[in-house]
Design an enzyme around this catalytic site. Structure first.
Site, PDB file in Angstrom:
ATOM      1  N   GLU A  51       3.579  30.199   6.761  1.00  0.00           N
ATOM      2  CA  GLU A  51       4.976  31.226   6.547  1.00  0.00           C
ATOM      3  C   GLU A  51       5.796  30.594   5.676  1.00  0.00           C
ATOM      4  OE1 GLU A  51       8.028  34.202   8.779  1.00  0.00           O
ATOM      5  OE2 GLU A  51       6.662  33.006  10.014  1.00  0.00           O
ATOM      6  N   LYS A  89       1.755  34.637   5.836  1.00  0.00           N
ATOM      7  CA  LYS A  89       2.894  35.255   5.771  1.00  0.00           C
ATOM      8  C   LYS A  89       4.264  35.257   5.064  1.00  0.00           C
ATOM      9  CE  LYS A  89       5.704  36.816   9.754  1.00  0.00           C
ATOM     10  NZ  LYS A  89       6.232  36.844  11.550  1.00  0.00           N
TER      11      LYS A  89
END
Length: 358
Positions: free
Chosen positions: A183, A225
């Site tokens: 992420e 992500k």
């Protein structure tokens, strides 16, 4: 470079592929104790373990939500909690086809030599913790890095350091059976335009995948992500179609097709806004070799937590609100959302948490 061959290779690929199933996404319920406390403060609910358990149980037992979800990211406390009738949350989720995951980073520390930039800590004990989480039933993990946009930010130092840390995290997870969700979040704060966000996002993603390659990370057993490409929070808003165009272009330029799924974060986007943007991306008529789906926190929960307000008699009402957002985002992952869930005023509320620090 060739990917590291783990004894978990087949399982990692199977898990990542399952999480990226079209029409399903991830509930990010991994808010730290401090962050959930700030959300509880907004509804006048005390931040106790029993209240946190009750709220997570509300989400995890919502009737009809399971077909919309392929995974749930848990905070460490929640991984070991049970329902009010004694069933472990992990067992409840797995029995209903939802894979449990775990947030494994330990938050931010200042990155020396920069203008207030940060890096993420938690690598030292990560291998041992991953083993424990796997034994507890988790099958994927999440680690976040932040990149702010400023006059000279993100710096080369910040990009290179956080890309390296994300790659180290990813390979350690894979060595211990957990699919890593990588992420790298480009923050929305500022007055920059969408083109600036696109340029920074492309630079960051290119560095991250270079680092993943250097560390022999198995891309087929990895999920990304990222942020959606949007103007800064102090800039004029733009249409979902423009956000979709810039976001998908940035991904097509940087993300290998070996990645099975891209699970977008929602950040401070309002519930309806995040859904419309995801829908526009999936409607875009260009080659997209990965599933584009959601890993939303506040953008799945805002209406539900407001309806709940800490009162047992409001659980069914709150679950209905949560199910509405789950179904709306399920439609959006297929490019079929028509705006039918936009009637709730909470879907348009600002999700900025004052004083928030990851």
């Amino acid at each position: 470079m060739s990917a590291f061959v783990s004894k978990y290779e087949d399982e990692l690929i199977k898990t990542a592929k399952y999480i990226a199933t079209p029409g399903r996404g991830i509930l990010a319920a991994d808010e730290s104790t401090e962050t959930i406390g700030k959300r509880f403060a907004g509804i006048n609910v005390e931040n106790t373990e029993s209240n946190r358990q009750a709220y997570r149980e509300l989400l995890f037992t919502s009737p009809g939500s399971y077909p919309c979800l392929s995974g749930v990211i848990l905070f460490e406390e929640t991984l070991y909690q049970k329902t009010s009738d004694g069933k472990p949350f992990v067992d409840l989720l797995m029995e209903n086809g939802v894979i449990p995951g775990i947030k494994v980073d330990k938050g931010l520390v200042d990155l020396a030599g920069t203008n207030g930039e940060t890096t993420t800590q938690g690598l030292d004990s990560l291998g041992a913790r991953c083993q424990q989480y796997y034994e507890a039933g988790a099958r994927f993990a999440k680690w976040r890095a932040f990149f702010k946009i400023g006059a000279t930010e993100p710096s080369v130092l910040s990009i290179q350091e956080d890309a390296r840390v994300l790659a180290r995290y990813a390979i350690i997870c894979q060595e211990n059976g957990l699919v890593p969700i990588v992420e790298p979040e480009v923050l929305t704060g500022g007055s920059h335009d969408i083109k600036k966000c696109a340029a920074v996002t492309e630079t960051v993603l290119a560095a991250v995948f270079k680092a993943l390659n250097y560390h022999h990370v198995l891309l087929e057993g990895t999920l990304l992500k990222p942020n959606m490409v949007t103007p800064g929070s102090d800039s004029p808003k733009v249409a979902p179609e423009l956000i979709a165009e810039y976001t998908v272009t940035a991904l097509r330029r940087t993300v290998p097709p070996a990645i099975p799924g891209i699970v977008f974060l929602s950040g401070i986007q309002r519930e309806e806004q995040a859904t419309l943007n995801l829908n526009a991306m999936n409607k875009l008529d260009v080659l997209k070799p990965w599933t584009l789906t959601f890993s939303f926190g506040g953008a799945l929960q805002q209406s539900a937590i407001k309806a709940w307000a800490g009162k047992p008699e409001n659980v069914a009402k709150a679950q209905a609100k949560f199910l509405t957002r789950c179904k709306a985002n399920k439609d959006a992952t297929l490019g079929k959302y028509t705006g039918w869930a936009s009637g709730d005023s909470a879907a348009f509320e600002n999700l900025v948490v004052i004083g928030y620090r990851y």
